[in-house]
Motif scaffolding. Sequence first.
Motif, mmCIF file in Angstrom:
data_model
loop_
_atom_site.group_PDB
_atom_site.id
_atom_site.type_symbol
_atom_site.label_atom_id
_atom_site.label_comp_id
_atom_site.label_asym_id
_atom_site.label_seq_id
_atom_site.Cartn_x
_atom_site.Cartn_y
_atom_site.Cartn_z
ATOM 1 N N PHE A 134 79.034 38.959 35.927
ATOM 2 C CA PHE A 134 78.248 39.761 34.988
ATOM 3 C C PHE A 134 78.034 41.144 35.567
ATOM 4 C CE2 PHE A 134 75.358 37.452 37.701
ATOM 5 C CZ PHE A 134 74.331 38.332 37.988
ATOM 6 N N ASN A 135 77.908 42.115 34.684
ATOM 7 C CA ASN A 135 77.793 43.507 35.093
ATOM 8 C C ASN A 135 76.340 43.924 35.239
ATOM 9 O OD1 ASN A 135 76.866 43.923 32.416
ATOM 10 N ND2 ASN A 135 78.980 44.223 31.713
ATOM 11 N N SER A 136 76.137 45.180 35.614
ATOM 12 C CA SER A 136 74.782 45.699 35.828
ATOM 13 C C SER A 136 73.971 45.716 34.541
ATOM 14 C CB SER A 136 74.849 47.121 36.415
ATOM 15 O OG SER A 136 75.592 47.981 35.564
ATOM 16 N N LEU A 186 69.336 43.462 31.608
ATOM 17 C CA LEU A 186 68.763 42.702 30.494
ATOM 18 C C LEU A 186 67.983 41.495 31.002
ATOM 19 C CD1 LEU A 186 71.484 42.634 27.680
ATOM 20 C CD2 LEU A 186 69.209 43.672 27.576
ATOM 21 N N LEU A 187 68.524 40.804 32.006
ATOM 22 C CA LEU A 187 67.821 39.668 32.604
ATOM 23 C C LEU A 187 66.493 40.128 33.200
ATOM 24 C CD1 LEU A 187 70.788 37.848 34.389
ATOM 25 C CD2 LEU A 187 69.273 36.800 32.697
ATOM 26 N N LEU A 188 66.526 41.248 33.892
ATOM 27 C CA LEU A 188 65.319 41.777 34.544
ATOM 28 C C LEU A 188 64.268 42.186 33.519
ATOM 29 C CD1 LEU A 188 64.270 42.429 37.414
ATOM 30 C CD2 LEU A 188 65.159 44.744 37.112
#
Length: 256
Positions: free
Chosen positions: A61-63, A68-70
Amino acid sequence: MALTAGIIYGLLGMLGWGVADYFAKKAVVRAGAYRSIFYTQAFGLIPLTILFLFLPKIPSFNSGLFLLLLVGGTIDFVGFIFFYKGLKFEKLSIFTPIVACNPIILIILSFLVLGEVLSISQGIGIAFAIIGLILMSVERTKLRVNKKTMTLGLGAMFSWGTSLFIYGMLVKEMYWVFAILVFSLITFIASILFFVVKKVSLKIPDKNTLGFMATVGILDTLGSIFFAIGVTKELLAIVGPIGALYPAVTLILARM
């Protein structure tokens, strides 16, 4: 609106989250909002970790996805603060219908960001479900909601409507088990950081209260798992509002 696999999983997610919030009220009354958030999140990570050990896979997965997770996990924690503080002093039958409007936020974001459009029958069905849930509380509350209850309810509504959208979008974009685990872990880490800064006492409660907290954590996790599976099979704009109507379950249990 046909009863597809995605809708069925959405309903199971709604059931898990709804029953969890019913027991959350009991935990909050006994141990307070902050301790309840911490321990329910901790217990919820246990079944997720076990699931990941049985179905291990770390996707690339990219930054952007990490961001989005954060953001999603942090907003999810903010929703817990609003919701659990509201549970501390307000009746479930009054507070939950306000929070239950969060599918509106999810539907709007699904349209604006993902371009997902509901059919007329789908839109009418979900609209009636939301209106019906709100009307369930009108007779007894007579809309007499104080300012603090409204503020906390709206805070939870906007926070969870947004975080649920991000959560659903992440599940669609990456391996769903990994997405749930990391999302929940970030929510838990956010709670730890918040409680450290606020110098909140996280003293272990009595066994009965811990039992309520464990029940909440596990049911909440099951709700998330069912919801995630549903999102992989159906539009987020459909499964999202169905799962987000979990306050209906909480409200029914509270009335009973």
